[in-house]
Design a protein around this motif. Structure first.
Motif, PDB file in Angstrom:
ATOM      1  N   ALA A  19       3.798  31.869  38.719  1.00  0.00           N
ATOM      2  CA  ALA A  19       2.792  32.329  39.680  1.00  0.00           C
ATOM      3  C   ALA A  19       1.400  31.953  39.191  1.00  0.00           C
ATOM      4  CB  ALA A  19       2.913  33.845  39.849  1.00  0.00           C
ATOM      5  N   LEU A  20       0.996  30.720  39.476  1.00  0.00           N
ATOM      6  CA  LEU A  20      -0.347  30.263  39.087  1.00  0.00           C
ATOM      7  C   LEU A  20      -1.159  29.917  40.325  1.00  0.00           C
ATOM      8  CD1 LEU A  20       0.599  27.766  36.191  1.00  0.00           C
ATOM      9  CD2 LEU A  20      -0.078  30.155  35.957  1.00  0.00           C
ATOM     10  N   GLY A  21      -0.591  30.154  41.508  1.00  0.00           N
ATOM     11  CA  GLY A  21      -1.246  29.748  42.755  1.00  0.00           C
ATOM     12  C   GLY A  21      -0.946  28.282  43.062  1.00  0.00           C
ATOM     13  N   VAL A  22      -1.155  27.927  44.325  1.00  0.00           N
ATOM     14  CA  VAL A  22      -0.944  26.552  44.787  1.00  0.00           C
ATOM     15  C   VAL A  22      -2.253  25.771  44.626  1.00  0.00           C
ATOM     16  CG1 VAL A  22      -0.384  25.149  46.819  1.00  0.00           C
ATOM     17  CG2 VAL A  22       0.693  27.398  46.525  1.00  0.00           C
ATOM     18  N   GLY A  66       3.645  31.862  43.747  1.00  0.00           N
ATOM     19  CA  GLY A  66       2.341  32.373  44.227  1.00  0.00           C
ATOM     20  C   GLY A  66       2.055  33.804  43.833  1.00  0.00           C
ATOM     21  N   GLY A  67       1.805  34.646  44.822  1.00  0.00           N
ATOM     22  CA  GLY A  67       1.397  36.030  44.538  1.00  0.00           C
ATOM     23  C   GLY A  67       2.554  37.008  44.373  1.00  0.00           C
ATOM     24  N   GLY A 116      -0.932  34.117  33.428  1.00  0.00           N
ATOM     25  CA  GLY A 116      -1.253  32.760  33.887  1.00  0.00           C
ATOM     26  C   GLY A 116      -2.676  32.316  33.636  1.00  0.00           C
ATOM     27  N   SER A 157       0.049  35.061  36.796  1.00  0.00           N
ATOM     28  CA  SER A 157      -0.728  36.221  37.247  1.00  0.00           C
ATOM     29  C   SER A 157      -1.598  36.777  36.108  1.00  0.00           C
ATOM     30  CB  SER A 157       0.165  37.331  37.814  1.00  0.00           C
ATOM     31  OG  SER A 157       0.802  36.860  38.989  1.00  0.00           O
ATOM     32  N   ALA A 158      -2.435  37.736  36.480  1.00  0.00           N
ATOM     33  CA  ALA A 158      -3.407  38.297  35.530  1.00  0.00           C
ATOM     34  C   ALA A 158      -2.682  39.043  34.409  1.00  0.00           C
ATOM     35  CB  ALA A 158      -4.335  39.246  36.281  1.00  0.00           C
ATOM     36  N   ARG A 209      -2.706  39.013  55.138  1.00  0.00           N
ATOM     37  CA  ARG A 209      -3.214  38.555  53.836  1.00  0.00           C
ATOM     38  C   ARG A 209      -4.707  38.251  53.918  1.00  0.00           C
ATOM     39  NH1 ARG A 209       0.578  34.423  50.693  1.00  0.00           N
ATOM     40  NH2 ARG A 209      -0.481  35.367  48.935  1.00  0.00           N
ATOM     41  N   ARG A 249     -10.059  35.367  51.099  1.00  0.00           N
ATOM     42  CA  ARG A 249      -9.123  34.360  51.586  1.00  0.00           C
ATOM     43  C   ARG A 249      -9.449  33.890  52.999  1.00  0.00           C
ATOM     44  NH1 ARG A 249      -3.873  34.993  48.526  1.00  0.00           N
ATOM     45  NH2 ARG A 249      -3.029  33.467  49.932  1.00  0.00           N
ATOM     46  N   GLN A 281       0.581  25.782  40.162  1.00  0.00           N
ATOM     47  CA  GLN A 281       1.947  26.049  39.695  1.00  0.00           C
ATOM     48  C   GLN A 281       2.857  24.837  39.892  1.00  0.00           C
ATOM     49  OE1 GLN A 281       2.360  29.591  42.074  1.00  0.00           O
ATOM     50  NE2 GLN A 281       3.090  28.476  43.877  1.00  0.00           N
ATOM     51  N   ASP A 336       2.203  39.845  41.821  1.00  0.00           N
ATOM     52  CA  ASP A 336       1.186  40.804  42.286  1.00  0.00           C
ATOM     53  C   ASP A 336       1.802  41.785  43.272  1.00  0.00           C
ATOM     54  OD1 ASP A 336      -0.991  39.727  40.861  1.00  0.00           O
ATOM     55  OD2 ASP A 336      -1.301  38.181  42.376  1.00  0.00           O
TER      56      ASP A 336
END
Ligand code: UDP
Length: 241
Positions: free
Chosen positions: A163-166, A189-190, A138, A111-112, A216, A223, A169, A193
């Motif tokens: 948590a780097l996203g799909v 994932g998120g 991340g 994540s950020a 979402r 998205r 990660q 967040d």
């Protein structure tokens, strides 16, 4: 415990309850291997249909939980009904809830900048006695990787949440699994967040109405394009029967 798997568009997903998922993961921690856990929603399974590397990783993972109403629907439609949905966010919370009593150490990677630290503060508030042994955002360059890996190894967690996203990660964990040698690693994932309050989870009624995906999509208009994976997933599952 024998774990049944259901093949959904070539991805083998475990059919199990949240309680069974937690028990299985606790077993992995006791065994001190380096288990990789994935949480498969419709979007991830759709991606695996054209991303062979992701598909190989998912099919070699130690546990693939059915994250999302789409995955559970597909299994039922194909004639292998699953007991319930095991959402990645909820699974991570269950493991964190049990961690203090078991004396387990957890590391948050992804994540950020600042988000994993806020998520850590929330975890400490929600699960008194929890031991979050490290955090790392991340957003990194390839040359930072050695230092990130060294930091994780040094912290020696029992559970690594990434948590780097799909599919970043899953690919990152697969590539570094031997070297990291963490008993259990999960792509979440998120989740940080949501824990940090940067992103909201759908209200419970929407989750129960199996509309979390819609929530979402509406919350993050960027998205909307990704939502198209859902109807495509439904069509592909129907064709595959
Ligand atoms: N993220 C990250 N590094 C990256 C790309 C994304 O740490 O290079 C983080 C992002 O900040 C977010 C998380 O990955 O916290 C998951 O992103 P997303 O919601 O897109 O997850 P997905 O739905 O793909 O699991």
């Amino acid at each position: 415990m024998s774990l049944e798997k259901v093949d959904i568009l070539g991805v083998k997903v475990n059919s199990l309850t949240m309680t069974e998922a937690v028990e299985t993961i606790e077993g992995f921690i006791e065994n001190r291997g380096n288990a990789l856990i994935a949480t498969a929603n419709a979007e991830m399974i759709m991606r695996a249909t054209y991303d062979d590397e992701l598909k190989t990783i998912l099919n070699s993972a130690d546990l693939v939980v059915p994250d999302g109403a789409g995955t559970v629907w597909a299994a039922g439609y194909l004639g292998y009904p699953m007991p319930e949905r095991v959402a990645g966010y909820d699974l991570a919370q269950e493991l964190m809830k049990a961690a203090p009593e078991r004396g387990q150490k957890i590391y948050f990677f992804g994540s950020a900048p600042g988000v994993a630290e806020s998520a850590k503060a929330k975890a400490e508030e929600w699960y008194p006695g929890i031991n979050i042994v490290g955090t790392r955002n991340g957003f990194f360059k390839p040359e930072d990787e050695a230092e990130i890996i060294a930091d994780i190894k040094n912290a020696d967690p029992d559970i690594l949440l990434v948590a780097l996203g799909v599919p970043k990660q899953e690919k990152w964990l697969y590539a570094h699994k031997q070297e990291l040698n963490v008993p259990v690693s999960i792509g979440v994932g998120g989740s940080f967040d949501v824990m940090a309050g940067v992103m909201q989870r759908a209200p419970l009624w929407m989750q129960k109405a199996k509309l979390e995906w819609l929530f979402r999509g509406l919350k993050q208009p960027s998205r909307i394009g990704r939502l198209m994976a859902l109807p495509k997933f439904v069509i592909e599952v129907m064709k595959s029967k």
